[in-house]
Write an enzyme that holds these catalytic residues in place. Structure first.
Site, short mmCIF file in Angstrom:
data_model
loop_
_atom_site.label_atom_id
_atom_site.label_comp_id
_atom_site.label_asym_id
_atom_site.label_seq_id
_atom_site.Cartn_x
_atom_site.Cartn_y
_atom_site.Cartn_z
N ASP A 115 0.82 -1.21 0.00
CA ASP A 115 0.00 0.00 0.00
C ASP A 115 0.87 1.27 0.00
O ASP A 115 0.72 2.13 -0.87
CB ASP A 115 -0.83 0.00 1.29
CG ASP A 115 -2.31 0.17 1.02
OD1 ASP A 115 -2.68 0.34 -0.14
OD2 ASP A 115 -3.08 0.12 2.00
N ILE A 128 -3.85 0.68 -3.33
CA ILE A 128 -4.37 -0.67 -3.59
C ILE A 128 -5.85 -0.62 -3.24
O ILE A 128 -6.23 -0.57 -2.07
CB ILE A 128 -3.73 -1.78 -2.72
CG1 ILE A 128 -2.23 -1.86 -2.98
CG2 ILE A 128 -4.37 -3.14 -3.04
CD1 ILE A 128 -1.56 -3.03 -2.27
P1 AMP Z 1 -15.03 -3.36 -3.17
O1 AMP Z 1 -14.00 -4.40 -3.37
O2 AMP Z 1 -15.71 -2.93 -4.41
O3 AMP Z 1 -15.95 -3.68 -2.06
O4 AMP Z 1 -14.28 -2.05 -2.77
C1 AMP Z 1 -13.19 -2.02 -1.92
C2 AMP Z 1 -13.19 -0.70 -1.21
O5 AMP Z 1 -14.31 -0.63 -0.35
C3 AMP Z 1 -12.02 -0.53 -0.29
O6 AMP Z 1 -10.93 0.05 -0.94
C4 AMP Z 1 -12.54 0.39 0.79
O7 AMP Z 1 -12.12 1.71 0.59
C5 AMP Z 1 -14.02 0.33 0.64
N1 AMP Z 1 -14.65 -0.05 1.90
C6 AMP Z 1 -14.07 -0.37 3.07
N2 AMP Z 1 -14.99 -0.60 4.02
C7 AMP Z 1 -16.19 -0.43 3.45
C8 AMP Z 1 -17.52 -0.52 3.91
N3 AMP Z 1 -17.80 -0.86 5.15
N4 AMP Z 1 -18.51 -0.28 3.03
C9 AMP Z 1 -18.24 0.05 1.76
N5 AMP Z 1 -16.99 0.15 1.26
C10 AMP Z 1 -15.97 -0.08 2.08
MG MG Z 2 -10.32 1.46 -2.05
#
Ligand code: AMP
Ligand code: MG
Length: 408
Positions: free
Chosen positions: A105, A195
Site C-alpha cells: 500500500d 491498492i
Molecule cells: P469493493 O472491493 O468494491 O468492495 O471495494 C473495496 C473498497 O471498499 C475498499 O478500498 C474500501 O475503501 C471500501 N470499503 C471499506 N470498508 C467499506 C464498507 N464498510 N462499506 C463500503 N466500502 C468499504
Molecule cells: Mg479502495
C-alpha cells in the site's frame, strides 16, 4: 519537512491561481479569445493575460498527464504484483500477517507520487490519497519503512527507469506525505487508491491501482491498473476463452473515450459499455465482500429489474474496468448505513465507465460530485449501467428502497 510543506503550500496557492485561469483558457479553443476575458470576469481575483502560448497548449489537454498516470499506475502494479506473489507463496502463519499489504500500500503510493512528480516537473503537485506516513515515522515503523524503500528501489531498477537515483527512506516518506491534500473544487488534484480492494489482494483475487485527476472538481482523466483481471471477457459465462492472460490497464481522458491494453504493454483497444437493453440478457457486478455492499438489496433490485443471471462478485474498481468493456451491464453498490464513500474508490472507475458510454450515479440518479473534498456524499448507494437500462434500473432501485424502508 516544515520548510518543504510551506514551500508546497505556497507553490500550490500560486499555481492554483495560475492554473484556474490558464486551464479555463486551455479548455476553450483558440477561436475564443473572448472567452479568456469572460473567464477573468467570472473570477475577478485572478489575473489572466492572454498569450499565444495558451493557444499552443490548447490542443494537447491532459496528454502528458495521462501518459504520466499510466506510467505511475503500471509501476505501482509491478510492485503490488511482486508483493502479492510472495504473499501467496508464504505459509499460513505469515498469511495472517498484515504487513505485506501495508508494505504494498505505502510502496504503491510512494511510487505513484514519485513518478507523477518526476514526469510532470513543471506542474504543481497535489495528491489526495489514502495513506500517510505517521506510523512509518515511529520507531516501530522503521523496519517496514526500510522494506518499502527497498521494494520501491527494486521495482524502479527492474523497470529500467533511469529517471530515479536510489531513493532514501526520507525520499519515500516525503513521497507518501505528498498524498495529504484534501482535494476540492479549485485547481488540480490527483486522486489515488494505491491498492483498491486490499481484501481481494490478500485472498489472491482482484485489486486495482486507481489513479484519477480532478480539475476544478471534475474528473478529467483516470487510469485503472488491474493486475489480476483477465484480458478476455469475464462474467458472461463464456467457457472457452482464447486467452487466459491477466493484467489490464484501462484509461480514459475526458471527451476521448476509454481504452484498454495489457498491463505489460500491447496495442490499445477502444472499449465500450454493453448496449444491452433487455435486463434478461444483462448480468450485474457487486462487491465480493458483503460488508461493503448489501447483497440482499442488490438481489432484490436485480430481480425487480428482471435480471436472470447470478451476480458476479469481484473486489475493487476492477468492476468498473470490466463494465467499461461490456463484460456485464450493471454495477450495484449499497454500503451499509453510516459508511461514507471516498473519492479515491470511484474517481478513476467513474471516468473509465462514463467515457465508455456508461452512466454512474447515486441511487437517486444524481451524478457523483468529486468536488467536495475526500468524501462523496451519495444518496444511499452507487449504481452504474448503460443509457438503455438506467431508467428502469432507477425505478427498480427506488421501489426496492421503498419496500425496504416500509418493512423496517
Ligand atoms: P469493493 O472491493 O468494491 O468492495 O471495494 C473495496 C473498497 O471498499 C475498499 O478500498 C474500501 O475503501 C471500501 N470499503 C471499506 N470498508 C467499506 C464498507 N464498510 N462499506 C463500503 N466500502 C468499504
Ligand atoms: Mg479502495
Amino acid at each position: 519537512m516544515v520548510t518543504h510543506t510551506r514551500w508546497l503550500v505556497a507553490t500550490r496557492a500560486a499555481a492554483i491561481k495560475d492554473w484556474s485561469c490558464c486551464e479555463s483558457i486551455r479548455r476553450k479553443s483558440i477561436t475564443t479569445t473572448l472567452s479568456c476575458f469572460s473567464s477573468t470576469t467570472r473570477s475577478s481575483s485572478l489575473s489572466c493575460t492572454w498569450s499565444p502560448l495558451t493557444t499552443i497548449v490548447s490542443s494537447m489537454s491532459y496528454d502528458k498527464e495521462l501518459a504520466a498516470a499510466k506510467k505511475a499506475a503500471t509501476l505501482a502494479a509491478r510492485l503490488c504484483q511482486k508483493v502479492q506473489k510472495a504473499l501467496l507463496q508464504s505459509d499460513v502463519h505469515s498469511k495472517s500477517d498484515k504487513s505485506p499489504v501495508t508494505v504494498a500500500d505505502y510502496g504503491s503510493q510512494a511510487l505513484v507520487s514519485l513518478t507523477l512528480e518526476r514526469e510532470l516537473p513543471s506542474e504543481p503537485f497535489s495528491l489526495v490519497a489514502e495513506e500517510d506516513s505517521g506510523d512509518l515515522r515511529k520507531e516501530s515503523g522503521q523496519d517496514t519503512l526500510r522494506r518499502i524503500t527497498d521494494l520501491v528501489n527494486d521495482t524502479v531498477a527492474n523497470e529500467g527507469s533511469h529517471s530515479f537515483s536510489t531513493l532514501t527512506t526520507d525520499d519515500v516518506l516525503k513521497a507518501i506525505d505528498s498524498g495529504k491534500s484534501e482535494g476540492g473544487s479549485v485547481g488540480r488534484h490527483w486522486v489515488l487508491d494505491p491498492i483498491d480492494g486490499t481484501k481481494g489482494f490478500v485472498r489472491g483475487d482482484q485489486y486495482a491501482i486507481a489513479l484519477a485527476l480532478l480539475d476544478e472538481g471534475k474528473v478529467v482523466l483516470g487510469v485503472l491498473a488491474c493486475p489480476n483481471l483477465p484480458l478476455a471477457t469475464i462474467g458472461r459465462n463464456e467457457q472457452h476463452s482464447s486467452s487466459n492472460e491477466v493484467g489490464c490497464l484501462f484509461f480514459a481522458k475526458v471527451g476521448d473515450g476509454t481504452y484498454m491494453q495489457a498491463l505489460d504493454g500491447s496495442t490499445q483497444t477502444k472499449v465500450n459499455v454493453s448496449a444491452v437493453d433487455n435486463p434478461e440478457e444483462a448480468s450485474f457486478f457487486e462487491s465480493y465482500e458483503a460488508a461493503h455492499s448489501s447483497h440482499d438489496l442488490s438481489s432484490t433490485i436485480a430481480e425487480k429489474l428482471g435480471v436472470k443471471a447470478p451476480p458476479v462478485r469481484i473486489d475493487s474498481q476492477a468492476k468498473y474496468g470490466a463494465l467499461s468493456r461490456g463484460d456485464g451491464a450493471i454495477y450495484l453498490r449499497f454500503p451499509h448505513k453510516g459508511y461514507r464513500e471516498k473519492i479515491w474508490d470511484h474517481a478513476a472507475g467513474c471516468i473509465v465507465v462514463t467515457e465508455a458510454g456508461g452512466i454512474v450515479s447515486d441511487a437517486a440518479g444524481n451524478p457523483l460530485d468529486f468536488s467536495k473534498g475526500k468524501f462523496l456524499d451519495v444518496d444511499t448507494g452507487i449504481i452504474v449501467t448503460n443509457k438503455n437500462l438506467m431508467p428502469s434500473l432507477l425505478r427498480a432501485v427506488k421501489e426496492s428502497l421503498n419496500e425496504k424502508a416500509s418493512s423496517l
